[in-house]
Design a protein around this motif. Structure first.
Motif, mmCIF file in Angstrom:
data_model
loop_
_atom_site.group_PDB
_atom_site.id
_atom_site.type_symbol
_atom_site.label_atom_id
_atom_site.label_comp_id
_atom_site.label_asym_id
_atom_site.label_seq_id
_atom_site.Cartn_x
_atom_site.Cartn_y
_atom_site.Cartn_z
ATOM 1 N N GLN A 4 -19.115 -27.969 -40.118
ATOM 2 C CA GLN A 4 -19.195 -26.688 -39.406
ATOM 3 C C GLN A 4 -20.402 -26.662 -38.478
ATOM 4 O O GLN A 4 -20.307 -26.213 -37.337
ATOM 5 N N ILE A 5 -21.519 -27.149 -38.959
ATOM 6 C CA ILE A 5 -22.724 -27.198 -38.124
ATOM 7 C C ILE A 5 -22.492 -28.122 -36.936
ATOM 8 O O ILE A 5 -22.841 -27.790 -35.799
ATOM 9 N N ALA A 6 -21.879 -29.270 -37.197
ATOM 10 C CA ALA A 6 -21.592 -30.213 -36.111
ATOM 11 C C ALA A 6 -20.671 -29.581 -35.073
ATOM 12 O O ALA A 6 -20.916 -29.709 -33.869
ATOM 13 N N ALA A 7 -19.655 -28.884 -35.523
ATOM 14 C CA ALA A 7 -18.725 -28.244 -34.579
ATOM 15 C C ALA A 7 -19.432 -27.181 -33.750
ATOM 16 O O ALA A 7 -19.202 -27.070 -32.542
ATOM 17 N N GLN A 10 -22.009 -28.920 -31.295
ATOM 18 C CA GLN A 10 -21.395 -29.839 -30.342
ATOM 19 C C GLN A 10 -21.154 -29.173 -28.994
ATOM 20 O O GLN A 10 -21.304 -29.796 -27.956
ATOM 21 N N HIS A 11 -20.835 -27.910 -29.007
ATOM 22 C CA HIS A 11 -20.467 -27.224 -27.771
ATOM 23 C C HIS A 11 -21.640 -27.052 -26.810
ATOM 24 O O HIS A 11 -21.449 -27.052 -25.605
ATOM 25 N N GLY A 12 -22.854 -26.944 -27.334
ATOM 26 C CA GLY A 12 -23.996 -26.740 -26.462
ATOM 27 C C GLY A 12 -24.693 -28.012 -26.035
ATOM 28 O O GLY A 12 -25.571 -27.982 -25.181
ATOM 29 N N ALA A 13 -24.299 -29.131 -26.609
ATOM 30 C CA ALA A 13 -24.967 -30.400 -26.315
ATOM 31 C C ALA A 13 -24.350 -31.061 -25.088
ATOM 32 O O ALA A 13 -23.175 -30.903 -24.801
ATOM 33 N N GLY A 14 -25.150 -31.835 -24.409
ATOM 34 C CA GLY A 14 -24.668 -32.524 -23.220
ATOM 35 C C GLY A 14 -23.871 -33.771 -23.543
ATOM 36 O O GLY A 14 -22.963 -34.141 -22.814
ATOM 37 N N SER A 15 -24.187 -34.431 -24.637
ATOM 38 C CA SER A 15 -23.505 -35.669 -25.009
ATOM 39 C C SER A 15 -23.360 -35.726 -26.524
ATOM 40 O O SER A 15 -23.964 -34.932 -27.245
ATOM 41 N N GLU A 16 -22.589 -36.692 -26.993
ATOM 42 C CA GLU A 16 -22.426 -36.877 -28.440
ATOM 43 C C GLU A 16 -23.767 -37.230 -29.082
ATOM 44 O O GLU A 16 -24.068 -36.778 -30.181
ATOM 45 N N ALA A 17 -24.567 -38.048 -28.405
ATOM 46 C CA ALA A 17 -25.876 -38.430 -28.942
ATOM 47 C C ALA A 17 -26.782 -37.214 -29.061
ATOM 48 O O ALA A 17 -27.481 -37.047 -30.069
ATOM 49 N N ASP A 18 -26.782 -36.360 -28.048
ATOM 50 C CA ASP A 18 -27.581 -35.135 -28.101
ATOM 51 C C ASP A 18 -27.112 -34.229 -29.231
ATOM 52 O O ASP A 18 -27.920 -33.646 -29.952
ATOM 53 N N ALA A 19 -25.805 -34.115 -29.385
ATOM 54 C CA ALA A 19 -25.252 -33.272 -30.446
ATOM 55 C C ALA A 19 -25.637 -33.821 -31.818
ATOM 56 O O ALA A 19 -26.034 -33.059 -32.708
ATOM 57 N N ALA A 20 -25.551 -35.134 -32.001
ATOM 58 C CA ALA A 20 -25.930 -35.737 -33.284
ATOM 59 C C ALA A 20 -27.403 -35.491 -33.579
ATOM 60 O O ALA A 20 -27.774 -35.195 -34.723
ATOM 61 N N ASP A 21 -28.250 -35.597 -32.565
ATOM 62 C CA ASP A 21 -29.679 -35.302 -32.743
ATOM 63 C C ASP A 21 -29.893 -33.849 -33.149
ATOM 64 O O ASP A 21 -30.702 -33.560 -34.033
ATOM 65 N N GLN A 22 -29.181 -32.938 -32.507
ATOM 66 C CA GLN A 22 -29.327 -31.517 -32.821
ATOM 67 C C GLN A 22 -28.880 -31.213 -34.250
ATOM 68 O O GLN A 22 -29.544 -30.463 -34.967
ATOM 69 N N ALA A 24 -28.748 -33.376 -36.798
ATOM 70 C CA ALA A 24 -29.723 -34.000 -37.703
ATOM 71 C C ALA A 24 -31.004 -33.179 -37.771
ATOM 72 O O ALA A 24 -31.557 -32.970 -38.857
ATOM 73 N N ASN A 25 -31.478 -32.693 -36.635
ATOM 74 C CA ASN A 25 -32.692 -31.871 -36.618
ATOM 75 C C ASN A 25 -32.488 -30.572 -37.386
ATOM 76 O O ASN A 25 -33.389 -30.121 -38.099
ATOM 77 N N GLU A 56 -22.474 -39.287 -37.788
ATOM 78 C CA GLU A 56 -23.575 -39.805 -36.974
ATOM 79 C C GLU A 56 -24.862 -39.042 -37.259
ATOM 80 O O GLU A 56 -25.943 -39.637 -37.342
ATOM 81 N N ALA A 57 -24.768 -37.746 -37.402
ATOM 82 C CA ALA A 57 -25.961 -36.944 -37.692
ATOM 83 C C ALA A 57 -26.565 -37.309 -39.028
ATOM 84 O O ALA A 57 -27.786 -37.468 -39.150
ATOM 85 N N VAL A 58 -25.737 -37.496 -40.028
ATOM 86 C CA VAL A 58 -26.237 -37.884 -41.358
ATOM 87 C C VAL A 58 -26.865 -39.264 -41.300
ATOM 88 O O VAL A 58 -27.922 -39.498 -41.896
ATOM 89 N N ALA A 59 -26.273 -40.176 -40.558
ATOM 90 C CA ALA A 59 -26.845 -41.506 -40.398
ATOM 91 C C ALA A 59 -28.229 -41.411 -39.754
ATOM 92 O O ALA A 59 -29.133 -42.172 -40.106
ATOM 93 N N ARG A 60 -28.413 -40.474 -38.864
ATOM 94 C CA ARG A 60 -29.713 -40.302 -38.193
ATOM 95 C C ARG A 60 -30.767 -39.696 -39.116
ATOM 96 O O ARG A 60 -31.963 -39.835 -38.855
#
Length: 63
Positions: A4-7, A10-22, A24-25, A56-60
């Motif tokens: 749910q957090i990832a979903a 995801q909408h506000g991030a520019g890329s998948e990497a940015d979303a995963a960082d957000q 994870a943070n 990906e976020a959990v891996a980070r």
């Protein structure tokens, strides 16, 4: 909850990497240590119910 957090983030991030960082943070800041450990263990064992972004976020978290 991780999905749910990832979903949501995801909408506000520019890329998948940015979303995963957000994601994870968010987990680093607001989740209890025990929750993060449990989720990391779940990912290592199976993680089948996690979305690709949540995975990906959990891996980070471990980096």
């Amino acid at each position: 909850m991780a999905n749910q957090i990832a979903a949501n983030l995801q909408h506000g991030a520019g890329s998948e990497a940015d979303a995963a960082d957000q994601v994870a943070n968010h987990m680093r800041r607001f989740w209890a240590r025990s929750m993060k450990i449990q989720l990391s263990e779940y990912l290592r064992e199976d993680g089948g119910e996690l979305s690709p972004l949540a995975r990906e976020a959990v891996a980070r978290l471990d980096r």
